[in-house]
Design an enzyme around this catalytic site. Structure first.
Site, PDB file in Angstrom:
ATOM      1  CD  GLU A   1      -2.833  -1.119   2.438  1.00 15.48           C
ATOM      2  OE1 GLU A   1      -3.943  -1.680   2.350  1.00 15.48           O
ATOM      3  OE2 GLU A   1      -2.426  -0.578   3.492  1.00 15.48           O
TER       4      GLU A   1
ATOM      5  CB  CYS B   1       3.057   7.546   2.927  1.00 15.57           C
ATOM      6  SG  CYS B   1       3.685   6.468   4.220  1.00 15.57           S
TER       7      CYS B   1
ATOM      8  CB  CYS C   1       6.996  -4.636   8.618  1.00 18.20           C
ATOM      9  SG  CYS C   1       8.183  -3.521   9.434  1.00 18.20           S
TER      10      CYS C   1
ATOM     11  CB  CYS D   1       6.673  -1.505  16.024  1.00 23.83           C
ATOM     12  SG  CYS D   1       8.378  -1.155  15.507  1.00 23.83           S
TER      13      CYS D   1
ATOM     14  CB  CYS E   1       3.253  -0.508  13.946  1.00 14.88           C
ATOM     15  SG  CYS E   1       3.261  -0.204  12.168  1.00 14.88           S
TER      16      CYS E   1
ATOM     17  CB  CYS F   1       1.077   7.538  11.197  1.00 14.03           C
ATOM     18  SG  CYS F   1       2.669   7.031  11.834  1.00 14.03           S
TER      19      CYS F   1
END
Length: 403
Positions: A126, A139, A146, A150, A153, A378
């Protein structure tokens, strides 16, 4: 202060291992290649050495300045050369599978990446476009999934499928310009661009895909092509310390650090990578970052989590830790996602936190959440279409194609 972080996160591995590797399609795209690599490809298909420099410049102009989507559009290139190129290569970008538009104008694209093998689940990422009055920020993702875990997230809850290639990273910028009609020949009263800034803050940890990110950003910032200034490109990292200095030396863009905590004990939970590269090492790398100055400050991102990291004691320690670093602090109201145990700090607490930092001499803007309603804010990026039925995916794709 008692942490509300789930202690099970402490046992998560620091880094994930990629599950797959990139397999290029039979007819690869030229997007993402440097000038030297383009010259090599031209040599591979028989273009004489004396013509290659000229042909490379022509290709660079058509691909990155004009945004040509096929070789036939490259009218300054001879028909014979165009035919040779079309027989072996493409200038394909990632495919737009779905486009969502937020009530605030933010756009999120789900992009499918071409592959040379049949996959049970195609690789998708995305990217998000955020229009503002004085800029348009894109972005961009660096990985499918990933590397990191985290805790706050949404993207970190995904598996790591693989790193993106330089072409797939540059391709996201090109898709945005395609969708927004933002190439050099776009007619606007002021002639201004819509995509003016790029942030490497999408899916993935950029510094765990260093070479591809470097090569892509050098193309994005090239003045003879896409031409986005390095001062308008920001690379965000969770703290891969060995590659921070390299980023300054080899890429030279603005740096952002996903900090989110001022004590190692808490940051170990929120950003498990901290157990490998603790705060002291991370901040020393920031002090040593090439080119950092009051004119090129390092941004420290700090997500505001209610009862976790938002006390005035945290604010005081944050100011103390950043002493001597040309810095600004971006305070990010936590953006919720399905299944999260965290809450956003109360607004009055965010204001008190920001006021303390500001009075200490640091810029401390509170980032306005954008695209929350389409999970584009975010920390929210995750390919939600993985959960959709085939019929729903087909409908979204049809909408994207007809926009």
């Amino acid at each position: 202060m008692q942490s509300t972080v789930d202690p099970r996160n402490v046992s998560l591995p620091l880094e994930k291992t990629p599950l797959e590797t990139y397999v290029p399609p039979a007819k690869p795209s030229l997007i993402g290649l440097s000038r030297e690599q383009l010259a090599e490809r031209l040599g591979d298909i028989g273009v004489p050495a004396r013509q290659r420099k000229m042909r490379v410049q022509q290709l660079w102009h058509w691909i990155y300045f004009r945004g040509a989507e096929d070789f036939d559009a490259m009218t300054s290139v001879s028909k014979e050369t165009r035919a040779q190129l079309a027989a072996h290569f493409t200038v394909a970008r990632p495919e737009v599978v779905a486009e969502q538009v937020s009530s605030d104008g933010t756009r999120k694209w789900l992009l499918r990446l071409p592959s040379g093998e049949k996959l049970e689940r195609p690789h998708e990422v995305e990217c998000v476009y955020i229009p503002e009055t004085d800029r348009g920020t894109l972005c961009v993702s660096s990985q499918v999934g990933c590397t990191l875990n985290c805790a706050f997230c949404h993207t970190g809850t995904q598996r790591l499928v693989r790193n993106l290639t330089a072409g797939e990273i540059v391709g996201q910028v090109m898709v945005a310009r395609d969708r927004l009609n933002d190439w050099a020949d776009r007619e606007t009263p002021a002639g201004n661009r819509l995509v003016t800034n790029v942030v490497m803050m999408g899916m993935g940890e950029p510094l765990y895909n260093f070479d591809a990110v470097r090569d892509a950003l050098l193309i994005v910032s090239d003045n003879e092509g896409i031409g986005i200034s390095r001062r308008r490109i920001t690379l965000s990292t969770s703290g891969v310390v060995p590659n921070i200095i390299r980023a300054g030396e080899e890429i030279g863009v603005m740096l952002a650090i996903s900090l989110h905590a001022v004590r190692d004990e808490l940051r170990n939970e929120l950003v498990p990578l901290n157990r490998k590269y603790p705060i002291e090492q991370l901040l020393q790398a920031c002090r040593d970052y090439p080119g950092a100055s009051n004119a090129r400050r390092i941004t420290f991102e700090y997500v505001m989590l209610k009862g976790v990291n938002d006390s005035l004691d945290d604010a005081k320690l944050l100011v103390k830790l950043l002493k001597g670093i040309p810095a600004k602090i971006n305070l990010i109201p936590f953006n919720p996602w399905p299944g999260t145990a965290y809450e956003c700090s109360d607004w009055d607490q965010i204001e008190k936190f920001s006021e303390y930092i500001f009075n200490a001499g640091y810029s401390s803007p509170v980032r306005t959440p954008r695209g929350r309603d389409i999970l584009a804010a975010c920390g929210q990026l995750k390919s939600e279409t993985e959960k959709l039925s085939a019929r729903e995916r087909q409908a979204l794709r049809a909408m994207a194609m007809t926009d």
